[in-house]
Design an enzyme around this catalytic site. Structure first.
Site, mmCIF file in Angstrom:
data_model
loop_
_atom_site.group_PDB
_atom_site.id
_atom_site.type_symbol
_atom_site.label_atom_id
_atom_site.label_comp_id
_atom_site.label_asym_id
_atom_site.label_seq_id
_atom_site.Cartn_x
_atom_site.Cartn_y
_atom_site.Cartn_z
ATOM 1 N N SER A 117 42.800 15.227 13.458
ATOM 2 C CA SER A 117 41.702 16.203 13.428
ATOM 3 C C SER A 117 40.516 15.581 14.147
ATOM 4 C CB SER A 117 41.331 16.523 11.975
ATOM 5 O OG SER A 117 40.091 17.194 11.889
ATOM 6 N N TYR A 147 39.478 14.216 3.353
ATOM 7 C CA TYR A 147 40.168 14.695 4.549
ATOM 8 C C TYR A 147 39.809 13.849 5.771
ATOM 9 C CZ TYR A 147 42.103 18.113 7.848
ATOM 10 O OH TYR A 147 42.840 18.737 8.822
#
Length: 254
Positions: free
Chosen positions: A146, A159
């Site tokens: 990401s 995350y």
């Protein structure tokens, strides 16, 4: 140059978390490029839906129940996949989830679940799949990272920590396996319009922030992920390993 350099015919791909969102997009793209696909997830109806769609393209596909946080589940699932397909040439580590709260409010159990799914899960699956790649001297591992592996945003503690770990994991795997014919790379998407980020998509303030922060001025569309997945899975990327490639509309160039 022939477009055969992107052809995945006679290859077998395994995609975790491939019953929705980025994972489903990756699985379908690999199938359209010619690969047979092992669809992995936890919902039986979605497993059949996605694998059925791939079979309609004329490719071999089946769904496999897989909990990436469990070493036993991973090894049992990989064993079933190898018995069905004979091998795995391409692994896409994609299974993931998120929990968005400030650091001081972040529950320990949520931290453990996000890290176990988004980081430990990638390790467990790669550890189970890579030996047969290394034995044959060929394989492509694609880890779904990401932009949050590189940049920070509020309320993304676990995350972002997991995705930063994925980027480093990708480098270490690439170093250890390069001379044995296994390439390992990561894809770093920005915000794509998936179910996982529906809460953000439906929040006008956060939605507009992402648009304003992205040089292209918009979110990603799922078909825009297909090309990089096919590229990293195909012979076209045979001299690339250990890299994280950002699909982010320019976000990380600021």
């Amino acid at each position: 140059m022939s477009l055969k350099i992107f052809d995945l015919s006679h290859k077998v791909a395994m995609v975790t978390g491939s019953t929705r969102g980025l994972g489903e997009t990756a699985a379908m793209a690999l199938a359209r490029a010619g690969a047979d696909v092992a669809v992995c997830g936890r919902n039986p109806m979605d497993l059949e839906r996605v694998s059925g769609a791939i079979r309609e393209l004329g490719k071999n596909s089946a769904g496999f129940a897989l909990d990436v946080t469990s070493k036993q589940s991973v090894h049992d699932g990989v064993d079933r996949i190898l018995k069905h397909f004979g091998r795995v040439d391409i692994l896409v580590n994609n299974a993931g989830l998120n929990h968005r709260v400030p650091v001081l409010d972040f529950p320990e159990e949520a931290w453990d679940l996000v890290i176990s799914t988004n980081l430990k899960g990638y390790f467990l699956v790669a550890q189970a799949v890579a030996p047969q790649m290394l034995k044959r001297g060929y394989g492509k591992v694609i880890n779904m990272s990401s932009i949050l592996g590189k940049v920070g945003l509020p309320n993304q503690l676990a995350y972002a920590s997991a995705k930063g770990g994925v980027d480093q994991m990708t480098k270490v795997m690439a170093l250890e396996w390069a001379k044995q014919g296994v390439r390992v790379n990561a894809i770093g998407p920005t915000y794509f319009e998936t179910e996982m980020v529906k809460q953000i998509r439906d929040d006008p303030e956060r939605f507009n922030f992402i648009n304003e922060r992205t040089p292209m001025g918009r979110w990603g569309h799922l078909p825009e992920l297909e090309g990089i997945v096919i590229f990293l899975a195909s012979p076209a990327s045979d001299f690339i390993t250990g890299q994280t490639i950002y699909i982010d509309g320019g976000w990380t160039i600021w």
